[in-house]
Design an enzyme around this catalytic site. Structure first.
Site, PDB file in Angstrom:
ATOM      1  N   CYS A 124       0.822  -1.223   0.000  1.00 33.02           N
ATOM      2  CA  CYS A 124       0.000   0.000   0.000  1.00 33.02           C
ATOM      3  C   CYS A 124       0.851   1.266   0.000  1.00 33.02           C
ATOM      4  O   CYS A 124       0.577   2.198  -0.759  1.00 33.02           O
ATOM      5  CB  CYS A 124      -0.987  -0.018   1.164  1.00 33.02           C
ATOM      6  SG  CYS A 124      -0.248   0.063   2.812  1.00 33.02           S
ATOM      7  N   HIS A 162      -2.428   1.287   6.850  1.00 36.35           N
ATOM      8  CA  HIS A 162      -2.850   1.261   5.448  1.00 36.35           C
ATOM      9  C   HIS A 162      -2.982   2.688   4.924  1.00 36.35           C
ATOM     10  O   HIS A 162      -3.252   3.625   5.683  1.00 36.35           O
ATOM     11  CB  HIS A 162      -4.191   0.528   5.321  1.00 36.35           C
ATOM     12  CG  HIS A 162      -4.550   0.174   3.907  1.00 36.35           C
ATOM     13  ND1 HIS A 162      -3.837  -0.728   3.165  1.00 36.35           N
ATOM     14  CD2 HIS A 162      -5.562   0.614   3.104  1.00 36.35           C
ATOM     15  CE1 HIS A 162      -4.387  -0.846   1.967  1.00 36.35           C
ATOM     16  NE2 HIS A 162      -5.436  -0.031   1.905  1.00 36.35           N
ATOM     17  N   HIS A 179      -6.216   1.778  -3.905  1.00 38.28           N
ATOM     18  CA  HIS A 179      -5.292   1.322  -2.862  1.00 38.28           C
ATOM     19  C   HIS A 179      -4.888  -0.117  -3.135  1.00 38.28           C
ATOM     20  O   HIS A 179      -5.522  -0.820  -3.941  1.00 38.28           O
ATOM     21  CB  HIS A 179      -5.957   1.430  -1.477  1.00 38.28           C
ATOM     22  CG  HIS A 179      -7.139   0.539  -1.285  1.00 38.28           C
ATOM     23  ND1 HIS A 179      -7.261  -0.361  -0.247  1.00 38.28           N
ATOM     24  CD2 HIS A 179      -8.282   0.374  -2.022  1.00 38.28           C
ATOM     25  CE1 HIS A 179      -8.409  -1.008  -0.337  1.00 38.28           C
ATOM     26  NE2 HIS A 179      -9.045  -0.581  -1.401  1.00 38.28           N
TER      27      HIS A 179
END
Length: 256
Positions: free
Chosen positions: A158, A210, A222
């Protein structure tokens, strides 16, 4: 102190001096670094671009002089612009390079690593691009499989995804999501955000785990299983395939 440059397409950076150790990031062709420690088989390095530290195999880089290191640290960065392409040397060696490889002192389809000359005829990126370009570069990675420590269209995590997308547009941000979250301006509501801003998500302990890039119309791109587009709301990321929220929103930041 010694210095080096990555002369292979993609080199794993590991948490310890072992092939069995966790890959924490990757080094792409043309990236240069300081050698902090060196033993028979492994070196601990610090990348110039983002100060990321880890261990690399001594067979997977080339040492450079301090003067050349300083030159690389000051000249304009030019990056390869295709998902994968080829470079060739004067000795007819052929190398693959991924999107975002650095081409030192690139001009007239040529560049050098130390004294070795390479030819490259593909697309390139350089300079600072508009914020709108962040979304276009992000779409290049769409459907890339998730890979812990990855930084390429063949596997990416990520924060590697957000860092590389920003990098291709000329903006430097840290490697890890937690460090990225420490930058920029806090936005109070999703409605205040623009495409290209970053949204960060935490776990039950409040740790940032994240990050993704905000798109138009309450969507986010993402890396989760793969680089994908999902819905973003005030609770977090709603995965349309699973029909549930997968990440809890912590903060939205404007870095540009």
């Amino acid at each position: 102190m010694n210095f080096g440059i990555c002369n292979l397409s993609i080199v794993p950076i590991r948490s310890e001096a072992s092939d069995a150790s966790e890959m924490t990031s990757q080094m792409l062709f043309g990236e240069h670094f300081t050698i902090l420690e060196k033993n028979k088989y492994w070196s601990k390095i610090r990348l110039f671009y983002d100060n990321f530290e880890g261990y690399i195999d001594n067979k997977q880089f080339e040492e450079i002089s301090k003067d050349y290191f300083q030159k690389l640290s000051t000249i304009e960065s030019i990056y390869s612009g295709d998902i994968i392409d080829f470079i060739s040397s004067d000795t007819n060696d052929l190398f693959t390079i991924p999107l975002g490889a650095r081409l030192p002192s690139f001009t007239n389809n040529q560049f050098y690593i130390n004294t070795k000359r390479f030819q490259y005829e593909g697309a390139t990126f350089k300079g600072v691009l508009s914020k709108n370009e962040i979304i276009q570069k992000a779409f290049t990675y769409l459907n890339t499989p998730f890979l812990w420590g990855g930084k390429t269209p063949f596997g990416i995590d990520c924060s590697g995804f957000t860092q590389m997308t920003y990098k291709l547009c000329g903006y430097k941000i840290p490697r890890d999501a937690k460090e990225q979250a420490s930058k920029g301006e806090v936005l109070s509501f999703i409605e205040e955000s623009e495409p290209g801003d970053l949204a960060f998500f935490d776990n039950e302990e409040g740790e940032i785990i994240h990050v993704g890039i905000i798109l138009n119309d309450y969507h986010i791109i993402h890396a989760h299983g793969k680089v994908r587009i999902d819905t973003l709301d005030h609770s977090g990321i709603f995965n349309s395939d699973l029909q549930k929220h997968t990440h809890k929103l912590r903060v939205i930041k404007k870095l540009i």
